[in-house]
Scaffold this motif. Structure first.
Motif, PDB file in Angstrom:
ATOM      1  N   LYS A  70      33.744  52.842  49.637  1.00 49.49           N
ATOM      2  CA  LYS A  70      33.420  52.021  50.615  1.00 49.49           C
ATOM      3  C   LYS A  70      32.553  51.279  51.013  1.00 49.49           C
ATOM      4  CE  LYS A  70      35.571  54.184  54.402  1.00 49.49           C
ATOM      5  NZ  LYS A  70      35.654  55.530  55.765  1.00 49.49           N
TER       6      LYS A  70
ATOM      7  N   ASN B  80      38.548  51.388  55.768  1.00 45.82           N
ATOM      8  CA  ASN B  80      39.590  52.321  55.823  1.00 45.82           C
ATOM      9  C   ASN B  80      39.256  53.639  57.029  1.00 45.82           C
ATOM     10  OD1 ASN B  80      42.074  53.456  54.944  1.00 45.82           O
ATOM     11  ND2 ASN B  80      40.817  54.600  53.451  1.00 45.82           N
TER      12      ASN B  80
ATOM     13  N   ARG C  59      51.453  53.660  57.785  1.00 47.53           N
ATOM     14  CA  ARG C  59      51.282  52.238  57.354  1.00 47.53           C
ATOM     15  C   ARG C  59      50.352  52.309  58.765  1.00 47.53           C
ATOM     16  NH1 ARG C  59      50.410  48.712  52.747  1.00 47.53           N
ATOM     17  NH2 ARG C  59      51.215  50.120  50.825  1.00 47.53           N
TER      18      ARG C  59
ATOM     19  N   ALA D 249      40.671  51.359  51.735  1.00 46.53           N
ATOM     20  CA  ALA D 249      42.048  51.440  51.033  1.00 46.53           C
ATOM     21  C   ALA D 249      42.192  50.458  49.642  1.00 46.53           C
ATOM     22  CB  ALA D 249      42.728  50.705  52.928  1.00 46.53           C
ATOM     23  N   GLU D 250      43.654  51.040  49.370  1.00 50.57           N
ATOM     24  CA  GLU D 250      44.577  50.161  48.714  1.00 50.57           C
ATOM     25  C   GLU D 250      44.604  48.931  49.140  1.00 50.57           C
ATOM     26  OE1 GLU D 250      47.843  52.496  47.653  1.00 50.57           O
ATOM     27  OE2 GLU D 250      47.012  53.967  46.573  1.00 50.57           O
TER      28      GLU D 250
ATOM     29  N   ASP E 185      40.784  45.658  52.843  1.00 47.61           N
ATOM     30  CA  ASP E 185      40.566  47.525  53.978  1.00 47.61           C
ATOM     31  C   ASP E 185      39.031  48.027  53.353  1.00 47.61           C
ATOM     32  OD1 ASP E 185      39.583  48.787  56.511  1.00 47.61           O
ATOM     33  OD2 ASP E 185      41.287  48.917  56.583  1.00 47.61           O
TER      34      ASP E 185
ATOM     35  N   ARG F 120      46.516  45.601  49.937  1.00 47.82           N
ATOM     36  CA  ARG F 120      47.587  44.827  50.173  1.00 47.82           C
ATOM     37  C   ARG F 120      47.725  43.664  50.071  1.00 47.82           C
ATOM     38  NH1 ARG F 120      48.465  47.613  56.843  1.00 47.82           N
ATOM     39  NH2 ARG F 120      50.540  47.104  56.249  1.00 47.82           N
TER      40      ARG F 120
ATOM     41  N   ASN G  71      39.110  57.563  56.784  1.00 56.27           N
ATOM     42  CA  ASN G  71      38.927  58.170  55.580  1.00 56.27           C
ATOM     43  C   ASN G  71      37.963  58.006  54.807  1.00 56.27           C
ATOM     44  OD1 ASN G  71      42.039  58.485  55.426  1.00 56.27           O
ATOM     45  ND2 ASN G  71      42.077  56.498  56.609  1.00 56.27           N
TER      46      ASN G  71
END
Length: 279
Positions: A239, A200, A27, A207-208, A197, A210, A203
């Motif tokens: 996204k 990301n 991360r 993002a997953e 996010d 958090r 990518n």
């Protein structure tokens, strides 16, 4: 590496300043906490004694009410209170929902940090209980209606903290679900932080989510795709370009048999980490 935060426009600065006047492996390292008074944070301490400007009622199902009152506050006098929520049948779809919505200023961006202090009593619900979500338009879509948006959520489920990425609601699934091993804190104030996010970096997917509890990042020993009926295809987290709307309060997706209260205080959102300190 450090997450880069873009410069605010003058419109952003004026809007945020006015709001704040009220008061694992692999991360990337998170940005340092800035405190609610930092430029670029929208902050609500509910000390007006009523729903703050810009927030509008949204969900209202089954018994209970959502109001700003002085029955309990983390500090000051007032907090947002989801009072005596009850209704529906545990294990079946449909439960008490009491929430409010806020439209973000244009150009918020694809990364949203948040922080809220939560007090819950007298019992941890088994049912899915959402506390906060943030939504954004699907890639390439001109639709801005609430029911057309992808969204991230912070919640509890099976008495533990949970985080989810959803496609538009309804139906809101197939969704990517992460359930922690950490029980919901009862009868005490707890600080929840989150990072959504939607960019990301390079990518291919957002993002997953958090989540942090009292400054410690939660782990997710249980992770799965939920769909009704069940689906086997993987979830593609689309996204984001800009988050556009947020929702808070308490919304249960299955029944709740024990009348339960939640208080939310010192809610803040921004484009960098806010932290659990004063302000």
């Amino acid at each position: 590496m450090r997450i880069r935060v873009a410069m605010w426009s003058s419109m952003w600065f004026l809007a945020f300043t006015g709001a704040c006047a009220h008061g694992g492996a692999g991360r990337e390292r998170v940005t340092a906490a800035t405190g609610c008074a930092a430029s670029g944070a929208l902050c609500w301490d509910f000390e007006e004694g009523t729903l703050p400007a810009g927030w509008t009622p949204y969900r209202d199902e089954f018994s209970g009410q959502l109001l700003v009152d002085d029955s309990r506050a983390r500090r000051g006098r007032y907090a947002l209170h989801a009072s005596q929520l009850v209704g529906g049948k545990e294990g079946s779809q449909g439960g008490p929902k009491k929430t409010v919505r806020f439209n973000l200023p244009a150009g918020f961006g694809p990364v949203l940090w948040g922080r809220v202090w939560v007090y819950a009593t007298p019992a941890r619900p088994v049912s899915h209980a959402g506390l906060f979500n943030a939504r954004y338009p699907r890639p390439g879509s001109s639709e801005r209606a609430f029911e057309t948006l992808d969204w991230y959520e912070v919640a509890t489920f099976q008495q533990k903290y949970m985080a989810i990425w959803h496609p538009p609601e309804p139906p809101g699934f197939p969704e990517w679900v992460q359930v922690s091993g950490t029980p919901l804190v009862l009868d005490a104030w707890a600080c929840l932080e989150w990072q959504f996010d939607g960019a990301n970096g390079d990518n291919p997917e957002a993002a997953e989510p958090r989540v942090w509890l009292d400054g410690v990042e939660l782990e997710w020993p249980e992770r799965f795709v939920f769909s009704d009926p069940p689906a086997t295809a993987p979830v593609v987290r689309e996204k984001a370009t800009d988050f556009t709307v947020v929702e808070t309060g308490v919304f249960l997706y299955q029944g709740l048999s024990v009348p339960t209260d939640w208080w939310l205080d010192d809610l803040a959102i921004g484009r960098q980490r806010i932290g659990c300190g004063e302000g």
